[in-house]
Enzyme design. Structure first.
Site, mmCIF file in Angstrom:
data_model
loop_
_atom_site.group_PDB
_atom_site.id
_atom_site.type_symbol
_atom_site.label_atom_id
_atom_site.label_comp_id
_atom_site.label_asym_id
_atom_site.label_seq_id
_atom_site.Cartn_x
_atom_site.Cartn_y
_atom_site.Cartn_z
ATOM 1 N N ASP A 67 0.899 -1.253 0.064
ATOM 2 C CA ASP A 67 0.035 0.170 0.035
ATOM 3 C C ASP A 67 0.969 1.136 0.028
ATOM 4 O O ASP A 67 1.901 1.301 0.737
ATOM 5 C CB ASP A 67 -1.072 0.134 1.193
ATOM 6 C CG ASP A 67 -2.193 0.822 0.825
ATOM 7 O OD1 ASP A 67 -3.022 0.452 -0.280
ATOM 8 O OD2 ASP A 67 -2.349 1.620 1.414
ATOM 9 N N THR A 68 0.534 2.123 -0.802
ATOM 10 C CA THR A 68 1.532 3.354 -1.193
ATOM 11 C C THR A 68 0.637 4.639 -1.098
ATOM 12 O O THR A 68 -0.382 4.635 -1.763
ATOM 13 C CB THR A 68 2.131 3.185 -2.348
ATOM 14 O OG1 THR A 68 3.033 1.985 -2.568
ATOM 15 C CG2 THR A 68 3.008 4.266 -2.765
ATOM 16 N N PHE A 147 3.476 5.169 -13.609
ATOM 17 C CA PHE A 147 2.022 5.343 -13.437
ATOM 18 C C PHE A 147 1.805 6.363 -12.399
ATOM 19 O O PHE A 147 2.624 6.969 -11.621
ATOM 20 C CB PHE A 147 1.442 4.028 -13.171
ATOM 21 C CG PHE A 147 2.042 3.431 -11.749
ATOM 22 C CD1 PHE A 147 3.105 2.909 -11.609
ATOM 23 C CD2 PHE A 147 0.958 3.573 -10.803
ATOM 24 C CE1 PHE A 147 3.568 2.465 -10.373
ATOM 25 C CE2 PHE A 147 1.236 2.784 -9.486
ATOM 26 C CZ PHE A 147 2.618 2.373 -9.320
ATOM 27 N N ASP A 150 3.709 9.638 -10.993
ATOM 28 C CA ASP A 150 5.314 9.501 -11.248
ATOM 29 C C ASP A 150 5.401 10.965 -12.227
ATOM 30 O O ASP A 150 6.507 11.270 -12.037
ATOM 31 C CB ASP A 150 5.520 8.361 -12.063
ATOM 32 C CG ASP A 150 5.796 7.227 -11.515
ATOM 33 O OD1 ASP A 150 5.944 7.490 -9.971
ATOM 34 O OD2 ASP A 150 5.888 6.056 -11.724
ATOM 35 N N LYS A 170 13.974 3.640 -11.902
ATOM 36 C CA LYS A 170 12.966 4.003 -10.491
ATOM 37 C C LYS A 170 13.138 3.130 -9.543
ATOM 38 O O LYS A 170 13.129 3.324 -8.284
ATOM 39 C CB LYS A 170 11.777 3.902 -11.256
ATOM 40 C CG LYS A 170 10.447 4.483 -9.923
ATOM 41 C CD LYS A 170 9.076 4.241 -10.687
ATOM 42 C CE LYS A 170 8.327 4.360 -9.425
ATOM 43 N NZ LYS A 170 6.704 4.022 -9.715
#
Ligand code: ITT
Length: 190
Positions: A67-68, A147, A150, A170
Site C-alpha cells: 500500500d502506497t 504510473f 510519477d 525507478k
C-alpha cells in the site's frame, strides 16, 4: 520461490517482478480472478494488512501486499492513504491535476512516497517492510513512464521525475524499491 502479490495494479506487478528477478514467480490477483479487495483502513499500514491477510486466509500461501501513498508536506501529508481516490474519479490524470491546482503558487513543494509491504510467510507469520523516498512536486507533468503520480514527483538528487526514468532506474531509488530490497533481504536470509 512462488509468491502471491495482492494487487490489481499491473504497473506495481511489473515493478515488483523486475525488482525481485527470475528466482521468484509472482502471481497477481488477476491470475486468480479475484475482485479488488476493499481498502477500508485509515492508514497505509492498515490497508496493506487488509490486502495481505485476505489473500493469506484464502490461499494459505506465502503472499504480500503493497500500500502506497504520496504525502505532500504543505497539504498536511495529503493525499496519503487517499492517493488513489484523491480527485474522486479513480483517474490518475485527475488526481495529478487536482494536486497541482492545490499547490498553485506554493513554494514549499516537499513530498514523499511511502510504501508499506506486508508479507505473510507460508506459516502465516507476518513481516512489515517500509520504504520512503523524499522529493518534490514539480510544476507540471514531465515524462511518460511509470504510473500514478510519477510524472510530477522528482526524487531528491535527481533532475528527472519518476516518469522520465526507466523501470529499473525507478526501482533503484523508489519507495517500492526500498521496501522490496528489505523483503528480498528477508527472503534470502531464511
Ligand atoms: P492495489 O491496491 O491493487 O495494489 P492501487 O493502485 O489501489 O493498487 P495503492 O492503493 O497502493 O494501489 O496506491 C494508491 C495510488 O497511489 C495508486 O493508485 C497510484 O495512483 C499512486 N501510486 C502508488 N504507487 C505509486 C508509484 O510508485 N508512483 C506513482 N504513483 C503511485
Amino acid at each position: 520461490m512462488e509468491l502471491i502479490f495482492a494487487t490489481y495494479n499491473p504497473h506495481k506487478l511489473s515493478e515488483i517482478r523486475n525488482a525481485l528477478g527470475p528466482s521468484y514467480t509472482i502471481q497477481g490477483l488477476v491470475d486468480f480472478n479475484e475482485k479488488e479487495i476493499p481498502e477500508t483502513g485509515s492508514t497505509l499500514e492498515a490497508n496493506s494488512l487488509i490486502k495481505a491477510e485476505y489473500v493469506f486466509n484464502k490461499y494459505q500461501k506465502a503472499c504480500f501486499s503493497d500500500d502506497t501513498g504520496l504525502e505532500v508536506s504543505v497539504l498536511n501529508n495529503e493525499p496519503g492513504v487517499f492517493s488513489a481516490r484523491y480527485a474522486g474519479t479513480g483517474n490518475s490524470i485527475d488526481n495529478i491535476d487536482l494536486l497541482l491546482a492545490n499547490l498553485i503558487d506554493q513554494k514549499d513543494r516537499k513530498a514523499q512516497f511511502k510504501t508499506i509491504i506486508t508479507y505473510f510467510d507460508e506459516n502465516g507469520i507476518k513481516f512489515v517492510f517500509e520504504g520512503i523516498v523524499h522529493g518534490e512536486i514539480v510544476l507540471e507533468k514531465e515524462g511518460i513512464e511509470g504510473f500514478g503520480y510519477d510524472p510530477i514527483f522528482q526524487p531528491n538528487g535527481f533532475k528527472e521525475t519518476f516518469a522520465q526514468m526507466s523501470l529499473s532506474q525507478k526501482n533503484e531509488i523508489s519507495h517500492r524499491g526500498i521496501a522490496l530490497k528489505k523483503l528480498l533481504a528477508h527472503l534470502t536470509s531464511r
